[in-house]
Structures are given as structure tokens and as C-alpha cells.
Design a protein around this motif. Structure first.
Motif, PDB file in Angstrom:
ATOM      1  N   MET A 147       9.835   1.173 -10.266  1.00  9.46           N
ATOM      2  CA  MET A 147      10.660   2.528 -10.403  1.00  9.46           C
ATOM      3  C   MET A 147      11.927   1.858 -11.909  1.00  9.46           C
ATOM      4  O   MET A 147      12.096   3.211 -12.366  1.00  9.46           O
ATOM      5  CB  MET A 147      11.407   2.886  -8.913  1.00  9.46           C
ATOM      6  N   ALA A 148      12.421   1.235 -11.844  1.00 10.14           N
ATOM      7  CA  ALA A 148      13.404   1.033 -12.686  1.00 10.14           C
ATOM      8  C   ALA A 148      12.950   1.337 -14.363  1.00 10.14           C
ATOM      9  O   ALA A 148      13.811   2.406 -15.179  1.00 10.14           O
ATOM     10  CB  ALA A 148      13.913  -0.315 -12.709  1.00 10.14           C
ATOM     11  N   ALA A 149      11.739   0.614 -14.424  1.00 13.99           N
ATOM     12  CA  ALA A 149      10.758   1.195 -15.709  1.00 13.99           C
ATOM     13  C   ALA A 149      10.814   2.552 -15.937  1.00 13.99           C
ATOM     14  O   ALA A 149      10.808   3.382 -16.819  1.00 13.99           O
ATOM     15  CB  ALA A 149       9.279   0.302 -15.533  1.00 13.99           C
ATOM     16  N   ILE A 167       0.542  -1.630  -0.018  1.00 18.97           N
ATOM     17  CA  ILE A 167       0.502  -0.116  -0.458  1.00 18.97           C
ATOM     18  C   ILE A 167       1.254   1.476   0.226  1.00 18.97           C
ATOM     19  O   ILE A 167       0.308   1.897  -0.523  1.00 18.97           O
ATOM     20  CB  ILE A 167      -1.506  -0.215   1.348  1.00 18.97           C
ATOM     21  N   GLN A 168       2.403   1.259   0.711  1.00 18.50           N
ATOM     22  CA  GLN A 168       2.744   2.052   0.925  1.00 18.50           C
ATOM     23  C   GLN A 168       3.636   2.341  -0.648  1.00 18.50           C
ATOM     24  O   GLN A 168       3.343   3.173  -0.994  1.00 18.50           O
ATOM     25  CB  GLN A 168       3.845   2.247   2.202  1.00 18.50           C
ATOM     26  N   TYR A 169       4.188   1.631  -1.270  1.00 20.20           N
ATOM     27  CA  TYR A 169       4.915   1.879  -2.468  1.00 20.20           C
ATOM     28  C   TYR A 169       4.021   2.459  -3.632  1.00 20.20           C
ATOM     29  O   TYR A 169       4.216   3.449  -4.268  1.00 20.20           O
ATOM     30  CB  TYR A 169       5.065   0.096  -2.890  1.00 20.20           C
ATOM     31  N   ALA A 170       2.198   1.624  -3.675  1.00 18.24           N
ATOM     32  CA  ALA A 170       1.452   1.984  -4.737  1.00 18.24           C
ATOM     33  C   ALA A 170       1.173   3.266  -4.323  1.00 18.24           C
ATOM     34  O   ALA A 170       1.430   4.475  -5.058  1.00 18.24           O
ATOM     35  CB  ALA A 170       0.188   1.323  -4.781  1.00 18.24           C
ATOM     36  N   GLY A 171       0.966   3.850  -2.953  1.00 15.52           N
ATOM     37  CA  GLY A 171       1.346   5.878  -2.278  1.00 15.52           C
ATOM     38  C   GLY A 171       2.305   6.542  -3.328  1.00 15.52           C
ATOM     39  O   GLY A 171       1.764   7.577  -3.891  1.00 15.52           O
ATOM     40  N   ILE A 172       3.450   5.829  -3.088  1.00 12.99           N
ATOM     41  CA  ILE A 172       4.668   6.768  -3.497  1.00 12.99           C
ATOM     42  C   ILE A 172       4.554   6.425  -5.266  1.00 12.99           C
ATOM     43  O   ILE A 172       4.919   7.225  -5.402  1.00 12.99           O
ATOM     44  CB  ILE A 172       6.113   5.827  -3.005  1.00 12.99           C
ATOM     45  N   LEU A 173       4.089   5.383  -5.336  1.00 11.12           N
ATOM     46  CA  LEU A 173       4.065   5.334  -7.028  1.00 11.12           C
ATOM     47  C   LEU A 173       3.323   6.804  -7.882  1.00 11.12           C
ATOM     48  O   LEU A 173       4.200   7.395  -8.597  1.00 11.12           O
ATOM     49  CB  LEU A 173       3.893   4.294  -7.283  1.00 11.12           C
ATOM     50  N   GLN A 174       1.945   7.185  -7.623  1.00 12.17           N
ATOM     51  CA  GLN A 174       1.210   8.145  -8.302  1.00 12.17           C
ATOM     52  C   GLN A 174       2.499   9.025  -8.444  1.00 12.17           C
ATOM     53  O   GLN A 174       2.486   9.985  -9.689  1.00 12.17           O
ATOM     54  CB  GLN A 174       0.704   8.201  -7.260  1.00 12.17           C
ATOM     55  N   PRO A 175       3.176  10.428  -6.815  1.00 20.94           N
ATOM     56  CA  PRO A 175       3.497  11.552  -7.702  1.00 20.94           C
ATOM     57  C   PRO A 175       5.349  11.060  -8.054  1.00 20.94           C
ATOM     58  O   PRO A 175       5.642  11.233  -8.900  1.00 20.94           O
ATOM     59  CB  PRO A 175       3.995  11.608  -6.218  1.00 20.94           C
ATOM     60  N   VAL A 176       5.109   9.540  -7.617  1.00 20.94           N
ATOM     61  CA  VAL A 176       6.643   9.656  -8.382  1.00 20.94           C
ATOM     62  C   VAL A 176       6.768   9.443 -10.317  1.00 20.94           C
ATOM     63  O   VAL A 176       7.604   9.801 -10.501  1.00 20.94           O
ATOM     64  CB  VAL A 176       7.693   8.005  -7.918  1.00 20.94           C
ATOM     65  N   ALA A 177       5.447   8.564 -10.332  1.00 21.20           N
ATOM     66  CA  ALA A 177       5.546   8.576 -11.717  1.00 21.20           C
ATOM     67  C   ALA A 177       4.850   9.975 -12.765  1.00 21.20           C
ATOM     68  O   ALA A 177       5.619  10.099 -13.398  1.00 21.20           O
ATOM     69  CB  ALA A 177       4.313   6.885 -11.754  1.00 21.20           C
ATOM     70  N   ALA A 178       4.322  10.689 -11.704  1.00 17.36           N
ATOM     71  CA  ALA A 178       3.700  12.176 -12.301  1.00 17.36           C
ATOM     72  C   ALA A 178       5.561  12.871 -12.124  1.00 17.36           C
ATOM     73  O   ALA A 178       6.078  13.817 -13.494  1.00 17.36           O
ATOM     74  CB  ALA A 178       3.450  12.594 -11.619  1.00 17.36           C
TER      75      ALA A 178
END
Length: 103
Positions: A88-90, A24-35
Motif C-alpha cells: 500500500m505504501a508503494a 487472502i483478504q489483503y490480496a483481494g483488497i489490493l486488486q481494486p486498490v491498485a486500480a
């Protein structure tokens, strides 16, 4: 061509499905990181207008291809952290091109 999103990706969906605290934490972090990755990747077209697209859609396509290639067993055996690192790598694999400057 339909625009892809992080939410469409099988690895991201797998994190959400797992529902563990880490996932859940990883999924949440990925939102702003992907942006943020998308913002950096868009700059590549400015630096290298002759290159093919290296934007966030390219990263999402890579994730989609990887998910399609890996067996269900392999995905199931991956830890939450491994899934996060793969995503993250992708997302960031081409961002170094955005840092290019002429001497």
C-alpha cells in the motif's frame, strides 16, 4: 519495456502463497486498490507534465526493487499485515501530487 502488474510482484505473490485468511483478504483488497491508485497517479502527468513518470508502473518498479533487495529471511519474517502495508505504501506514495491545486 514490458508493463508490470501487481500480480507480477514478489510481495503480492508471497501473500497469495501464504494462503492465510488475512493474506487472502489483503490480496483481494489490493486488486481494486491498485486500480484506484493507478487512476490517481495518472493525474500527476496532467498536473506536472514536465515531471518524469509517477504512474502505477513507477510504484510497481519500486515494489520490484524492494523485493529484490530484501533477503528471503526478511520477507519470511514479515507478517501478512506488514506485507500489505508495504505494498500500500508503494502504491500510494506519490498520490499526494495528484491533489495539488493552485491557490
Amino acid at each position: 519495456m514490458t508493463a508490470l502488474s501487481l500480480q507480477d510482484n514478489g510481495f503480492y505473490k508471497e501473500l497469495l502463497k501464504r494462503g492465510t485468511a488475512n493474506a487472502i483478504q489483503y490480496a483481494g483488497i489490493l486488486q481494486p486498490v491498485a486500480a484506484d491508485a493507478g487512476y490517481l497517479l495518472a493525474y500527476i502527468k496532467v498536473q506536472f507534465p514536465q515531471y518524469p513518470d509517477h504512474g502505477i508502473q513507477h510504484s510497481y518498479r519500486i515494489l520490484g526493487y524492494l523485493f529484490a533487495m530484501l533477503s528471503r529471511q526478511v520477507v519470511d519474517e514479515m507478517s501478512d499485515t506488514e506485507l500489505f502495508c508495504l505494498i500500500m505504501a508503494a502504491l500510494f506514495h506519490d498520490t499526494g501530487m495528484a491533489l495539488y491545486t493552485l491557490p
